[in-house]
Design a protein around this motif. Sequence first.
Motif, PDB file in Angstrom:
ATOM      1  N   UNK A 191     -12.731  21.200  -0.231  1.00 36.52           N
ATOM      2  CA  UNK A 191     -12.336  20.940  -1.189  1.00 36.52           C
ATOM      3  C   UNK A 191     -12.565  19.834  -2.220  1.00 36.52           C
ATOM      4  N   UNK A 192     -13.875  20.322  -3.514  1.00 33.66           N
ATOM      5  CA  UNK A 192     -13.956  19.785  -3.656  1.00 33.66           C
ATOM      6  C   UNK A 192     -14.485  18.083  -4.680  1.00 33.66           C
ATOM      7  N   UNK A 193     -15.385  16.958  -3.979  1.00 32.84           N
ATOM      8  CA  UNK A 193     -15.063  15.821  -4.327  1.00 32.84           C
ATOM      9  C   UNK A 193     -13.784  15.350  -2.934  1.00 32.84           C
ATOM     10  N   UNK A 194     -13.777  15.666  -2.047  1.00 35.57           N
ATOM     11  CA  UNK A 194     -12.588  15.568  -1.253  1.00 35.57           C
ATOM     12  C   UNK A 194     -13.251  14.644  -0.536  1.00 35.57           C
ATOM     13  N   UNK A 195     -15.068  15.322   0.557  1.00 31.49           N
ATOM     14  CA  UNK A 195     -15.417  14.203   1.505  1.00 31.49           C
ATOM     15  C   UNK A 195     -16.820  13.765   0.757  1.00 31.49           C
TER      16      UNK A 195
ATOM     17  N   UNK B  62      -3.894  19.166 -10.068  1.00 30.24           N
ATOM     18  CA  UNK B  62      -5.223  20.340 -11.613  1.00 30.24           C
ATOM     19  C   UNK B  62      -5.188  19.511 -12.615  1.00 30.24           C
ATOM     20  N   UNK B  63      -3.960  19.005 -12.438  1.00 26.06           N
ATOM     21  CA  UNK B  63      -3.807  17.749 -14.024  1.00 26.06           C
ATOM     22  C   UNK B  63      -5.391  16.460 -13.632  1.00 26.06           C
ATOM     23  N   UNK B  64      -4.873  16.324 -13.150  1.00 27.39           N
ATOM     24  CA  UNK B  64      -5.664  15.283 -12.715  1.00 27.39           C
ATOM     25  C   UNK B  64      -7.718  15.287 -12.613  1.00 27.39           C
ATOM     26  N   UNK B  65      -8.011  17.156 -12.034  1.00 25.50           N
ATOM     27  CA  UNK B  65      -9.405  17.213 -12.131  1.00 25.50           C
ATOM     28  C   UNK B  65     -10.298  17.208 -13.296  1.00 25.50           C
ATOM     29  N   UNK B  66      -9.857  17.935 -13.946  1.00 29.20           N
ATOM     30  CA  UNK B  66     -11.212  17.357 -15.336  1.00 29.20           C
ATOM     31  C   UNK B  66     -10.884  15.702 -15.642  1.00 29.20           C
ATOM     32  N   UNK B  67     -10.162  15.186 -15.728  1.00 30.00           N
ATOM     33  CA  UNK B  67     -10.608  13.646 -15.661  1.00 30.00           C
ATOM     34  C   UNK B  67     -11.497  12.980 -14.785  1.00 30.00           C
TER      35      UNK B  67
ATOM     36  N   UNK C 148     -13.259  15.617 -12.891  1.00 29.12           N
ATOM     37  CA  UNK C 148     -14.915  15.697 -13.348  1.00 29.12           C
ATOM     38  C   UNK C 148     -15.696  14.737 -13.716  1.00 29.12           C
ATOM     39  N   UNK C 149     -15.529  13.968 -15.255  1.00 28.76           N
ATOM     40  CA  UNK C 149     -15.667  13.539 -15.867  1.00 28.76           C
ATOM     41  C   UNK C 149     -16.172  11.854 -15.307  1.00 28.76           C
ATOM     42  N   UNK C 150     -15.471  11.565 -14.383  1.00 28.47           N
ATOM     43  CA  UNK C 150     -15.868  10.201 -13.401  1.00 28.47           C
ATOM     44  C   UNK C 150     -16.675  10.359 -12.326  1.00 28.47           C
ATOM     45  N   UNK C 151     -16.902  11.688 -11.625  1.00 29.69           N
ATOM     46  CA  UNK C 151     -17.506  11.443 -11.005  1.00 29.69           C
ATOM     47  C   UNK C 151     -18.690  11.091 -10.472  1.00 29.69           C
ATOM     48  N   UNK C 152     -19.427  11.780 -11.144  1.00 25.22           N
ATOM     49  CA  UNK C 152     -21.052  10.890 -11.299  1.00 25.22           C
ATOM     50  C   UNK C 152     -20.816   9.117 -11.324  1.00 25.22           C
ATOM     51  N   UNK C 153     -20.552   8.493 -12.381  1.00 21.84           N
ATOM     52  CA  UNK C 153     -20.278   6.925 -11.646  1.00 21.84           C
ATOM     53  C   UNK C 153     -19.312   6.209 -11.320  1.00 21.84           C
ATOM     54  N   UNK C 154     -17.637   7.340 -11.066  1.00 21.25           N
ATOM     55  CA  UNK C 154     -16.534   6.479  -9.952  1.00 21.25           C
ATOM     56  C   UNK C 154     -17.040   6.165  -8.752  1.00 21.25           C
ATOM     57  N   UNK C 155     -18.195   6.039  -7.816  1.00 23.02           N
ATOM     58  CA  UNK C 155     -18.568   4.568  -6.826  1.00 23.02           C
ATOM     59  C   UNK C 155     -19.066   3.734  -7.497  1.00 23.02           C
ATOM     60  N   UNK C 156     -19.586   3.446  -8.453  1.00 23.63           N
ATOM     61  CA  UNK C 156     -20.013   2.525  -8.776  1.00 23.63           C
ATOM     62  C   UNK C 156     -19.406   1.824  -9.745  1.00 23.63           C
ATOM     63  N   UNK C 157     -18.672   2.003 -10.480  1.00 24.39           N
ATOM     64  CA  UNK C 157     -17.200   2.254 -11.020  1.00 24.39           C
ATOM     65  C   UNK C 157     -16.172   0.932  -9.841  1.00 24.39           C
ATOM     66  N   UNK C 158     -15.951   1.790  -8.974  1.00 27.09           N
ATOM     67  CA  UNK C 158     -15.187   1.223  -7.459  1.00 27.09           C
ATOM     68  C   UNK C 158     -15.045  -0.404  -7.491  1.00 27.09           C
ATOM     69  N   UNK C 159     -17.476  -0.017  -6.712  1.00 26.14           N
ATOM     70  CA  UNK C 159     -18.214  -1.231  -6.500  1.00 26.14           C
ATOM     71  C   UNK C 159     -17.754  -2.551  -6.965  1.00 26.14           C
ATOM     72  N   UNK C 160     -18.330  -2.221  -8.621  1.00 28.41           N
ATOM     73  CA  UNK C 160     -17.808  -3.106  -9.248  1.00 28.41           C
ATOM     74  C   UNK C 160     -16.775  -4.006  -9.612  1.00 28.41           C
ATOM     75  N   UNK C 161     -15.918  -3.318  -9.169  1.00 31.50           N
ATOM     76  CA  UNK C 161     -14.473  -3.971  -9.363  1.00 31.50           C
ATOM     77  C   UNK C 161     -13.628  -4.716  -7.775  1.00 31.50           C
ATOM     78  N   UNK C 162     -14.681  -4.325  -6.919  1.00 27.19           N
ATOM     79  CA  UNK C 162     -14.442  -4.918  -5.889  1.00 27.19           C
ATOM     80  C   UNK C 162     -13.880  -6.456  -6.185  1.00 27.19           C
ATOM     81  N   UNK C 163     -12.911  -7.014  -4.945  1.00 27.77           N
ATOM     82  CA  UNK C 163     -12.324  -8.137  -4.876  1.00 27.77           C
ATOM     83  C   UNK C 163     -14.087  -9.722  -4.931  1.00 27.77           C
ATOM     84  N   UNK C 164     -14.319 -10.072  -5.312  1.00 30.03           N
ATOM     85  CA  UNK C 164     -15.334 -11.253  -4.421  1.00 30.03           C
ATOM     86  C   UNK C 164     -15.065 -11.884  -4.156  1.00 30.03           C
TER      87      UNK C 164
END
Length: 221
Positions: free
Chosen positions: A75-79, A189-194, A196-212
Motif C-alpha cells: 500500500x502506498x506510504x505503508x513502508x 480511505x477518508x484519511x488518504x487525501x489528507x 497525501x497532502x502531509x506526506x512530504x513533510x510528515x516525518x519532519x513534523x513528527x521529529x520536530x514534535x519529539x519529547x526533548x
Amino acid sequence: EYLAELERADGAVVSAARRMGKALGDLEVAAVGSDGTRRALAGFREVGPLAREVELIVLPDDVARKDLKLELSQSRGNFKLDYVRLVTILDEAKPERLPPIRVQTLDEASGAALERPDALAQLLDTDHYLGTYPGDAYAIEFAKPSCRECEFFLESRGYYYEWARSAWFPDEDRGRLLHLLTEPEQALIDLAPSYRRLEPEIEHLFWESRVRTRMRPPELP
C-alpha cells in the motif's frame, strides 16, 4: 477503557485492533517469470518501529537464481525502504552476549556523572524493568566483546507508551478516532487525501514534535 482492554490482551479487542494493519496489507514479494507470470513468495507485516531495521525474507530453493526478477508491492506510504538487495545466507553465527556492566546518569545541578547500581540491577533482573519517563537519559556500558571485527545488535525486552505531545492536541478529534478504531477500512480511505497532502513533510513534523530530553547522558570512557 479501550487501551486497558488492549493491555489485557482481550482476544476480541486485539483482533479488532489488528484490522487496520490487515487493511493496509503486507509488503509482498513475488517472482516474475520470463513469460510475465507472477508467483507470490513471501510477505512482511509490522507496525513500527520508527528506527531503521534490517529484515530478511528467505526465498524458496526452487526459485531460479539466474536472471531473477523480483517484484515488491505494498500500500502506498505503508513502508519506507532504504534499500533492497539479494544476499547469500552463510553458516549460522553464534552471538556473544554482552551484558550491561555500568549505568550512569547526570546530576542536573552539578553536571557530575552519577553511578546508578539500582538501574543496572533492574536491567539485569529478567523479572523487572527499568522504568523511564519523558526526558530521562542513561549512559549504559556493556562488557567488551572478544571479537575484533564485530557487528552489534541491541536486544531488549519490555514495552513503552507513546507520550502525548502538546503539538498534537489542537488536532484532537475523538469522533474520528472512534471511526478509526471501529471502521479502520473506511477511515483509512477518508484519511488518504489528507495524508497525501502531509506526506512530504510528515516525518519532519513528527521529529520536530519529539519529547526533548531533560539532560544529556554522561560520556562513558
